[in-house]
Design an enzyme around this catalytic site. Sequence first.
Site, PDB file in Angstrom:
ATOM      1  N   CYS A  26       0.421  -1.371   0.170  1.00  0.00           N
ATOM      2  CA  CYS A  26       0.045   0.177  -0.381  1.00  0.00           C
ATOM      3  C   CYS A  26       1.030   1.414  -0.424  1.00  0.00           C
ATOM      4  CB  CYS A  26      -0.845  -0.235   1.483  1.00  0.00           C
ATOM      5  SG  CYS A  26      -2.139  -1.555   1.373  1.00  0.00           S
TER       6      CYS A  26
ATOM      7  N   HIS B  36      -3.575   7.109   3.871  1.00  0.00           N
ATOM      8  CA  HIS B  36      -2.854   5.763   3.627  1.00  0.00           C
ATOM      9  C   HIS B  36      -4.677   5.341   4.652  1.00  0.00           C
ATOM     10  CE1 HIS B  36      -4.090   1.754   2.207  1.00  0.00           C
ATOM     11  NE2 HIS B  36      -3.244   0.880   3.115  1.00  0.00           N
TER      12      HIS B  36
ATOM     13  N   ASN C 133     -10.190   0.206   1.443  1.00  0.00           N
ATOM     14  CA  ASN C 133      -8.313   0.315   1.406  1.00  0.00           C
ATOM     15  C   ASN C 133      -8.591   0.166  -0.524  1.00  0.00           C
ATOM     16  OD1 ASN C 133      -6.188  -0.237   1.422  1.00  0.00           O
ATOM     17  ND2 ASN C 133      -6.255  -1.128   2.956  1.00  0.00           N
TER      18      ASN C 133
END
Length: 372
Positions: A115, A255, A285
Amino acid sequence: MTTRHAHIVGWGKAVPERVLTNDDLSQMVDTSDEWIRTRTGIGERRIAGDDETTLTLSLRAARQALERAGLNPAHLDLIIVATVTPEHNFPATACLVQDGLGATNAAAFDLSAGCTGFVYGLSVAADLIAGGNYDTALVIGAETLSRITDWNDRATCVLFGDGAGAVVLQGSEAKGGVLATILGADGSGGDLLKLPAGGSREPASHRTVAEGRHYLQMRGREVFRFAVRKMPAATRQVLERAGEDLESLDLLIPHQANQRIIQSATRGLKIPPEKVFSNLERYGNTSSASIPIALCEAVEQGRVQRDDLVVCVGFGAGLTWGAAAIRWSVPLPPERPPRRVQFWQEMRYRYAALRSLVRRLLRRLLSLGVRE
Ligand code: UT7
């Protein structure tokens, strides 16, 4: 040689149309809207349609970013795609993006940093531009996580979504843009978040498919603890490297993994909630895509203005972490090369665009011929 600074001059995003709500998920696994919202902050996520892939989402986001930058694809000399769900193991998705855009002057490669991938890509591109060998780079974070999600595993399937975000970076003598970046990794945590099969350790076989080893696996609690530790530390470090402090920060773009992680990190840094961007509720996500999608939406919503100080900070599989401090600087002051150079540059771009068009037409004609 004069110092070059990498500025974000274009931004774009693409998300699939199909929405999967928490209530939809509660029909699929033993979960509830209440559990997902309170434990993660996620309300819904986007899921790629049959004809959507990491490449198609990348191309949509890239075209929007180029349009906003007022550049044509032949201006690009570098394309980086950060992803953990590439179109194929190889060739790199970035090469397919290069072809799809007709960016014939660009080098292209993929980057895998979980990520944190987009922040890694931004850092690499900004440093290559500052080094003077590259001038105009496209950095994309793109994922179709729905393709590696185990839809029977309630611990992971409620978390992830699909999408892509892109920025165009351009070198300029004007100060600002990407001021500093920090990147980090701790491979000893590699087992906490991984896709076990499909690589050289466990090539695809009947067994790997039957045992569901082509699905993402995560030890959520450990990743949570790691994120809460790393996000504030990385934010402080990057600001220090940029010669800035927390008080000067205008917007933090973390994030988008879990609202509790974001809250815990920002509480520790004493950043007021209005200086923290979150769109997790709508997208879940999206791994490498989460930060560029959030950055793009923050700009679209007027949350980022000229001269603002923005920090993007991420963490993810690897384990990895990274942060970038950016002085938002569009529109850039014009930087005009001498007329003669401008003329030949324009000729080169036009020639490259024409050559790409002819090549694609020929390829199309040839493939039609083969089919007949
Ligand atoms: O992008 C980077 C990668 N990912 C992350 O950042 C994820 C980081 N981790 C997290 O966000 C959190 O750890 C999760 C959201 C994944 C899980 O939240 P948690 O508060 O750490 O829950 P937990 O794993 O400790 O599970 C608590 C309970 C368990 O039940 P028992 O053992 O207490 O009876 C789970 O079985 O919640 C249960 N549970 C669920 N219940 C309803 C786990 N998933 C679900 C679910 N619905 N979807």
